[in-house]
Design a protein around this motif. Structure first.
Motif, mmCIF file in Angstrom:
data_model
loop_
_atom_site.group_PDB
_atom_site.id
_atom_site.type_symbol
_atom_site.label_atom_id
_atom_site.label_comp_id
_atom_site.label_asym_id
_atom_site.label_seq_id
_atom_site.Cartn_x
_atom_site.Cartn_y
_atom_site.Cartn_z
ATOM 1 N N PHE A 44 34.694 -34.278 -5.483
ATOM 2 C CA PHE A 44 33.331 -34.142 -5.996
ATOM 3 C C PHE A 44 32.312 -34.190 -4.857
ATOM 4 O O PHE A 44 31.433 -33.328 -4.756
ATOM 5 N N PHE A 45 32.426 -35.198 -4.013
ATOM 6 C CA PHE A 45 31.459 -35.331 -2.923
ATOM 7 C C PHE A 45 31.609 -34.242 -1.865
ATOM 8 O O PHE A 45 30.604 -33.831 -1.254
ATOM 9 N N LEU A 46 32.823 -33.767 -1.622
ATOM 10 C CA LEU A 46 32.993 -32.658 -0.683
ATOM 11 C C LEU A 46 32.363 -31.375 -1.227
ATOM 12 O O LEU A 46 31.716 -30.636 -0.476
ATOM 13 N N VAL A 47 32.535 -31.124 -2.515
ATOM 14 C CA VAL A 47 31.892 -29.952 -3.128
ATOM 15 C C VAL A 47 30.375 -30.096 -3.038
ATOM 16 O O VAL A 47 29.656 -29.140 -2.733
ATOM 17 N N TRP A 48 29.886 -31.296 -3.283
ATOM 18 C CA TRP A 48 28.449 -31.579 -3.172
ATOM 19 C C TRP A 48 27.966 -31.275 -1.753
ATOM 20 O O TRP A 48 26.928 -30.636 -1.560
ATOM 21 N N ASP A 49 28.712 -31.744 -0.750
ATOM 22 C CA ASP A 49 28.349 -31.490 0.646
ATOM 23 C C ASP A 49 28.362 -29.999 0.970
ATOM 24 O O ASP A 49 27.450 -29.484 1.625
ATOM 25 N N VAL A 50 29.397 -29.308 0.538
ATOM 26 C CA VAL A 50 29.494 -27.873 0.816
ATOM 27 C C VAL A 50 28.332 -27.132 0.157
ATOM 28 O O VAL A 50 27.745 -26.222 0.761
ATOM 29 N N PRO A 80 34.470 -36.277 5.596
ATOM 30 C CA PRO A 80 35.440 -36.630 4.565
ATOM 31 C C PRO A 80 35.927 -38.078 4.675
ATOM 32 O O PRO A 80 36.202 -38.726 3.669
ATOM 33 N N VAL A 81 36.019 -38.582 5.903
ATOM 34 C CA VAL A 81 36.431 -39.981 6.082
ATOM 35 C C VAL A 81 35.352 -40.902 5.514
ATOM 36 O O VAL A 81 35.663 -41.882 4.829
ATOM 37 N N PHE A 82 34.085 -40.590 5.776
ATOM 38 C CA PHE A 82 32.994 -41.374 5.201
ATOM 39 C C PHE A 82 33.018 -41.310 3.679
ATOM 40 O O PHE A 82 32.842 -42.329 3.002
ATOM 41 N N LEU A 83 33.239 -40.132 3.125
ATOM 42 C CA LEU A 83 33.267 -39.983 1.674
ATOM 43 C C LEU A 83 34.442 -40.745 1.063
ATOM 44 O O LEU A 83 34.306 -41.358 -0.003
ATOM 45 N N LEU A 84 35.578 -40.737 1.734
ATOM 46 C CA LEU A 84 36.719 -41.533 1.291
ATOM 47 C C LEU A 84 36.363 -43.016 1.299
ATOM 48 O O LEU A 84 36.634 -43.739 0.330
ATOM 49 N N PHE A 85 35.745 -43.471 2.377
ATOM 50 C CA PHE A 85 35.292 -44.865 2.456
ATOM 51 C C PHE A 85 34.306 -45.168 1.333
ATOM 52 O O PHE A 85 34.388 -46.221 0.692
ATOM 53 N N LEU A 86 33.390 -44.257 1.069
ATOM 54 C CA LEU A 86 32.387 -44.453 0.025
ATOM 55 C C LEU A 86 33.038 -44.650 -1.342
ATOM 56 O O LEU A 86 32.684 -45.567 -2.085
ATOM 57 N N VAL A 87 34.008 -43.814 -1.662
ATOM 58 C CA VAL A 87 34.689 -43.910 -2.956
ATOM 59 C C VAL A 87 35.480 -45.214 -3.049
ATOM 60 O O VAL A 87 35.380 -45.947 -4.041
ATOM 61 N N VAL A 88 36.257 -45.530 -2.023
ATOM 62 C CA VAL A 88 37.068 -46.748 -2.049
ATOM 63 C C VAL A 88 36.179 -47.988 -2.095
ATOM 64 O O VAL A 88 36.413 -48.909 -2.891
ATOM 65 N N CYS A 89 35.137 -48.014 -1.289
ATOM 66 C CA CYS A 89 34.215 -49.151 -1.265
ATOM 67 C C CYS A 89 33.559 -49.338 -2.634
ATOM 68 O O CYS A 89 33.479 -50.462 -3.155
ATOM 69 N N THR A 90 33.112 -48.257 -3.226
ATOM 70 C CA THR A 90 32.475 -48.329 -4.544
ATOM 71 C C THR A 90 33.433 -48.887 -5.584
ATOM 72 O O THR A 90 33.060 -49.753 -6.383
#
Length: 115
Positions: A44-50, A80-90
């Motif tokens: 979702f966040f990668l599509v948002w970024d693109v 993508p690493v930041f977005l992965l961190f964001l999802v896991v942290c959330t």
């Protein structure tokens, strides 16, 4: 200096996973569900970024602490690493908060029953 940001993201992600492991909050509670949520959130966040990049909203900054490696125009490898961190942290924060609130509710009910 070019890997400082990526290393900090990976270290932070590792710390979140250690908290998760210690308290069995997300991945160590239900690995399959956690993987599905993580993949869906990341996509979702990668599509948002693109979409933001395609519309000229998001730009890659030139930082001395970034690697400079890009996966696509304006999409650095750190994103993508930041977005992965964001999802896991959330999800670790959410599941941890849900557990704390549940325990507080149990304590209130127990006090109410004892009076």
């Amino acid at each position: 200096m070019g890997v400082v940001y990526l290393a900090a993201l990976l270290l932070s992600l590792g710390c979140m996973l250690l908290l998760d492991w210690r308290f069995r909050l997300f991945f160590w509670r239900d690995a399959l569900s956690a993987m599905v949520v993580t993949v869906v959130g990341l996509v979702f966040f990668l599509v948002w970024d693109v979409a933001g990049i395609a519309n000229g909203i998001f730009f890659r900054g030139d930082g001395a602490i970034a690697t400079g490696v890009v996966l696509a125009p304006e999409l650095p490898i750190e994103e993508p690493v930041f977005l992965l961190f964001l999802v896991v942290c959330t999800m670790v924060i959410y599941t941890g908060a849900a557990r704390v609130l549940s325990r507080l509710g149990e304590q209130r009910r127990a006090k109410g029953d004892g009076s």
